[in-house]
Design an enzyme around this catalytic site. Structure first.
Site, PDB file in Angstrom:
ATOM      1  CE  LYS A   1      36.240 -64.000 -34.909  1.00  0.00           C
ATOM      2  NZ  LYS A   1      35.312 -64.512 -33.730  1.00  0.00           N
TER       3      LYS A   1
ATOM      4  CB  SER B   1      35.988 -61.628 -31.453  1.00  0.00           C
ATOM      5  OG  SER B   1      35.362 -62.790 -31.590  1.00  0.00           O
TER       6      SER B   1
ATOM      7  CB  SER C   1      32.569 -63.988 -30.810  1.00  0.00           C
ATOM      8  OG  SER C   1      33.212 -63.412 -29.537  1.00  0.00           O
TER       9      SER C   1
END
Length: 441
Positions: A68, A146, A170
């Site tokens: 990420k 996210s 997330s």
């Protein structure tokens, strides 16, 4: 069903598959339309050679992992899905979570797209585009956030582990919407150093995978600990289903999948009881001044916002600015209120092996419904609140949770969340192993 890490690692160790060949297969997916917008910092060129250099007996055997965009990778900036940090100084070292994956033989294939600064459960990014949910080839649906690109990388077959973060869901939200496994450990297990923060109180470093056994391996690597054995059979398990909050507003597909999952677990011998959790009703008042994410993100972003507000996603800036009015005594009151709430919730769950809930109450809607644009802001914020509602409870609880696919073949993905209070990670993972086999039947 895609082969998981365990299956693929065994093929490499037996000589039936080469690490370079498998990496090239993963990269063909990562560079395909299926992963459009999933990667915003690719490392494709070096990955095949790096995979070839990893010993076959390494834990991850040279297999592809994705990172990420909020994690430090040595020599690169850490923009966290933004443009305002795209030219920030390069990180001097890998984040501990990245370093542990690499030390275990994982090969990063790129930085994955995300909601800017991790502040959304929807996964829309106005700067880098939005990766489409992997579960529907005909309609571009929201990936969840996210950790949007991380989920798509795993669900399409480009990566075996998608390293991400979970502050209010997330990891579990995109796992549920894409039909994969997402495990949120107790936050203290994995170091958050080298990860750009959203909420220093709630942030958890964790991962998405294709199976529960892969989730256990990923957690063992990230937390540098061994997971102990869980229960031997579902008939040894007593589960709670909360009457309040978690089942509110379920769309019909989620309701059907959830009831089917409960039925399958019950048939396998699990004892399932509906209970009341009145403490859930206290959360709006506890978070009425904005909550930890608003306060702590504003503390981190306030000077950057003063200089570069025009470069922010307006929806993200709006949420960060909710933290500006919070006063010191309100933040301290929030800390104390959370601690007292955790005590009440933990006492209410005593005697249960886990709680079962829908991970999120809806399936993934089309991206077009919530794409960037002021005319769609109301729809975006309504969806964001709905997606975060269930999983964020576990972050406030300082708990652990896993999302497992529980939908029927051909339907849009639905996640079953199995959760409890903190430091019960091994028990939750053991239950998930047992549940996974039942839910796949």
């Amino acid at each position: 069903m895609l082969p998981d890490l365990f299956q693929t690692r065994q093929a490499i160790r037996s000589g039936a598959l080469g690490a370079r060949t498998e990496m090239e297969r993963c990269l063909s997916i990562a560079t395909s339309e299926a992963c459009h917008h999933a990667f915003i910092g690719p490392l494709f060129e070096s990955a095949p050679t790096n995979a070839e250099r990893v010993p076959a007996d390494a834990a991850l055997a040279g297999l592809a992992v994705s990172i990420k965009d909020l994690f430090d990778i040595a020599g690169q900036p850490t923009p966290a899905g933004s443009v305002v940090l795209s030219h920030s100084p390069p990180a001097p070292a890998d984040a501990p979570a990245v370093a542990r994956l690499v030390a275990a033989g994982g090969v990063p294939i790129g930085r994955t797209n995300m909601s800017e600064f991790a502040f959304s459960g929807v996964g829309v990014n106005p700067h880098h585009g939005t990766p489409a949910n992997a579960a529907d080839g005909s309609t571009k649906r929201v990936p969840g956030g996210s950790s949007s690109g991380a989920a798509v990388s795993v669900a399409t077959g480009a990566a075996f582990i998608g390293l991400g973060s979970d502050t209010g869901g997330s990891i579990r939200i995109p796992a549920a919407l894409n039909g994969i496994v997402g495990f949120k450990s107790t936050a203290r297990w994995v170091p958050t150093q080298g990860a750009l923060p959203l909420s220093t109180t709630l942030d958890t470093v964790c991962a998405m995978t294709r199976s529960v056994r892969d989730a256990i391996l990923a957690h063992e690597i990230l937390a540098a600990r061994r997971v102990s054995a869980g229960p031997n059979h579902l008939r040894d398990c007593r589960f709670a289903v909360a009457r309040e909050l978690f089942q509110d507003g379920m769309d019909p597909a989620v309701a059907r999948a959830f009831e089917s999952a409960l039925s399958k677990l019950s048939v396998a011998g699990a004892r399932i009881e509906e209970i009341s959790l009145p403490a859930l009703a206290d959360l709006p008042a506890i978070n009425s001044t904005g909550g930890f994410s608003a306060a702590e993100s504003y503390a981190w972003h306030r000077l950057l916002l003063e200089r570069s507000a025009a470069g922010y996603d307006p929806r993200v800036a709006q949420r960060i600015l909710r933290g500006a009015p919070m006063r010191a005594f309100e933040y301290i009151d929030l800390i104390h209120a959370r601690a007292q709430w955790i005590d009440r919730m933990t006492a209410a769950l005593e005697g249960f092996d886990a709680v079962l809930s829908p991970t999120v109450p809806v399936t993934a809607p089309p991206i077009a419904d919530v794409a960037p644009g002021a005319e769609r802001d109301d729809a975006f914020f309504a969806l964001n609140a709905l997606l975060l509602r269930n999983p964020s409870v576990i972050n406030m609880l300082d708990g652990c949770a896993i999302s497992l696919p529980c939908h029927s073949a051909g339907d849009l993905p639905v996640g079953l969340m199995i959760w409890h209070a903190g430091l019960r990670d091994d028990h939750i993972l053991g239950i998930a192993l047992l549940a996974e086999s039942q839910l796949r039947e």
